[in-house]
Design a protein around this motif. Structure first.
Motif, PDB file in Angstrom:
ATOM      1  N   PHE A 103     -19.966  73.438  25.460  1.00 17.52           N
ATOM      2  CA  PHE A 103     -18.921  74.201  24.791  1.00 17.52           C
ATOM      3  C   PHE A 103     -19.270  75.683  24.757  1.00 17.52           C
ATOM      4  N   ARG A 104     -18.240  76.484  24.502  1.00 22.05           N
ATOM      5  CA  ARG A 104     -18.372  77.935  24.367  1.00 22.05           C
ATOM      6  C   ARG A 104     -17.693  78.307  23.056  1.00 22.05           C
ATOM      7  N   VAL A 105     -18.359  79.113  22.236  1.00 18.38           N
ATOM      8  CA  VAL A 105     -17.810  79.494  20.937  1.00 18.38           C
ATOM      9  C   VAL A 105     -17.679  81.010  20.883  1.00 18.38           C
ATOM     10  N   ARG A 106     -16.499  81.474  20.474  1.00 19.45           N
ATOM     11  CA  ARG A 106     -16.256  82.905  20.293  1.00 19.45           C
ATOM     12  C   ARG A 106     -15.884  83.128  18.835  1.00 19.45           C
ATOM     13  N   VAL A 107     -16.642  83.995  18.173  1.00 24.69           N
ATOM     14  CA  VAL A 107     -16.321  84.429  16.818  1.00 24.69           C
ATOM     15  C   VAL A 107     -16.225  85.946  16.881  1.00 24.69           C
ATOM     16  N   GLY A 108     -15.015  86.451  16.776  1.00 25.91           N
ATOM     17  CA  GLY A 108     -14.815  87.888  16.941  1.00 25.91           C
ATOM     18  C   GLY A 108     -15.199  88.301  18.344  1.00 25.91           C
ATOM     19  N   ASP A 109     -16.140  89.233  18.461  1.00 28.68           N
ATOM     20  CA  ASP A 109     -16.608  89.702  19.770  1.00 28.68           C
ATOM     21  C   ASP A 109     -17.853  88.967  20.256  1.00 28.68           C
ATOM     22  N   ASP A 110     -18.405  88.093  19.425  1.00 25.24           N
ATOM     23  CA  ASP A 110     -19.626  87.361  19.775  1.00 25.24           C
ATOM     24  C   ASP A 110     -19.282  86.067  20.494  1.00 25.24           C
ATOM     25  N   VAL A 111     -19.966  85.822  21.611  1.00 28.30           N
ATOM     26  CA  VAL A 111     -19.740  84.605  22.390  1.00 28.30           C
ATOM     27  C   VAL A 111     -21.073  83.885  22.573  1.00 28.30           C
ATOM     28  N   THR A 112     -21.069  82.596  22.265  1.00 27.89           N
ATOM     29  CA  THR A 112     -22.223  81.735  22.510  1.00 27.89           C
ATOM     30  C   THR A 112     -21.789  80.713  23.547  1.00 27.89           C
ATOM     31  N   ASN A 152      -6.051  95.891  15.515  1.00 28.25           N
ATOM     32  CA  ASN A 152      -7.054  95.743  14.477  1.00 28.25           C
ATOM     33  C   ASN A 152      -6.847  94.457  13.688  1.00 28.25           C
ATOM     34  N   ILE A 153      -5.589  94.112  13.456  1.00 27.87           N
ATOM     35  CA  ILE A 153      -5.299  92.889  12.704  1.00 27.87           C
ATOM     36  C   ILE A 153      -5.768  91.666  13.480  1.00 27.87           C
ATOM     37  N   ARG A 154      -5.488  91.642  14.783  1.00 26.67           N
ATOM     38  CA  ARG A 154      -5.940  90.511  15.614  1.00 26.67           C
ATOM     39  C   ARG A 154      -7.456  90.401  15.612  1.00 26.67           C
ATOM     40  N   ARG A 155      -8.131  91.523  15.700  1.00 27.35           N
ATOM     41  CA  ARG A 155      -9.596  91.527  15.720  1.00 27.35           C
ATOM     42  C   ARG A 155     -10.138  90.988  14.394  1.00 27.35           C
ATOM     43  N   GLU A 156      -9.546  91.397  13.302  1.00 29.61           N
ATOM     44  CA  GLU A 156      -9.996  90.932  11.986  1.00 29.61           C
ATOM     45  C   GLU A 156      -9.737  89.433  11.813  1.00 29.61           C
ATOM     46  N   LEU A 157      -8.591  88.953  12.284  1.00 26.51           N
ATOM     47  CA  LEU A 157      -8.309  87.522  12.229  1.00 26.51           C
ATOM     48  C   LEU A 157      -9.300  86.732  13.080  1.00 26.51           C
ATOM     49  N   ALA A 158      -9.650  87.259  14.250  1.00 21.72           N
ATOM     50  CA  ALA A 158     -10.586  86.584  15.146  1.00 21.72           C
ATOM     51  C   ALA A 158     -11.979  86.480  14.527  1.00 21.72           C
ATOM     52  N   ARG A 159     -12.330  87.412  13.638  1.00 24.30           N
ATOM     53  CA  ARG A 159     -13.638  87.359  12.971  1.00 24.30           C
ATOM     54  C   ARG A 159     -13.746  86.150  12.052  1.00 24.30           C
ATOM     55  N   GLY A 160     -12.615  85.582  11.642  1.00 24.98           N
ATOM     56  CA  GLY A 160     -12.617  84.427  10.752  1.00 24.98           C
ATOM     57  C   GLY A 160     -12.422  83.103  11.462  1.00 24.98           C
ATOM     58  N   GLU A 161     -12.424  83.128  12.791  1.00 23.93           N
ATOM     59  CA  GLU A 161     -12.229  81.912  13.573  1.00 23.93           C
ATOM     60  C   GLU A 161     -13.404  81.670  14.510  1.00 23.93           C
ATOM     61  N   ALA A 162     -13.841  80.428  14.562  1.00 28.64           N
ATOM     62  CA  ALA A 162     -14.795  79.997  15.581  1.00 28.64           C
ATOM     63  C   ALA A 162     -13.957  79.323  16.656  1.00 28.64           C
ATOM     64  N   ARG A 163     -13.626  80.057  17.706  1.00 32.61           N
ATOM     65  CA  ARG A 163     -12.805  79.507  18.793  1.00 32.61           C
ATOM     66  C   ARG A 163     -13.710  78.716  19.718  1.00 32.61           C
TER      67      ARG A 163
END
Length: 78
Positions: free
Chosen positions: A53-62, A1-12
């Motif tokens: 490019f490919r962007v992942r924010v949390g579970d969303d991928v563009t 859960n912590i990793r998922r929450e951290l990933a919500r704050g990052e545009a990878r």
């Protein structure tokens, strides 16, 4: 859960070729506006993408990669 929450704050951002810090910041700002929350850019080069490019924010991928566009073109021609 912590990793998922951290990933919500990052545009990878996976990108092919160089990506200027200003461009990464602009991509993160776009997703911050769309999602209604602050996200910070985390860029990683991936030469397998060919372009774009490919962007992942949390579970969303563009996915705005050249390889995806070519795959979609190949599907439409067959």
């Amino acid at each position: 859960n912590i990793r998922r929450e951290l990933a919500r704050g990052e545009a990878r951002i996976e990108h092919a070729g160089p990506l200027a810090a200003a461009d990464a910041d602009a991509i993160a700002a776009h997703f911050s506006k769309v999602l209604g929350r602050a996200v910070r850019p985390v860029a990683r080069r991936n030469d397998a993408l060919l372009g774009g490019f490919r962007v992942r924010v949390g579970d969303d991928v563009t996915d705005l990669t050249a390889s995806l566009r070519l795959a979609n073109l190949a599907k439409s021609l067959s």
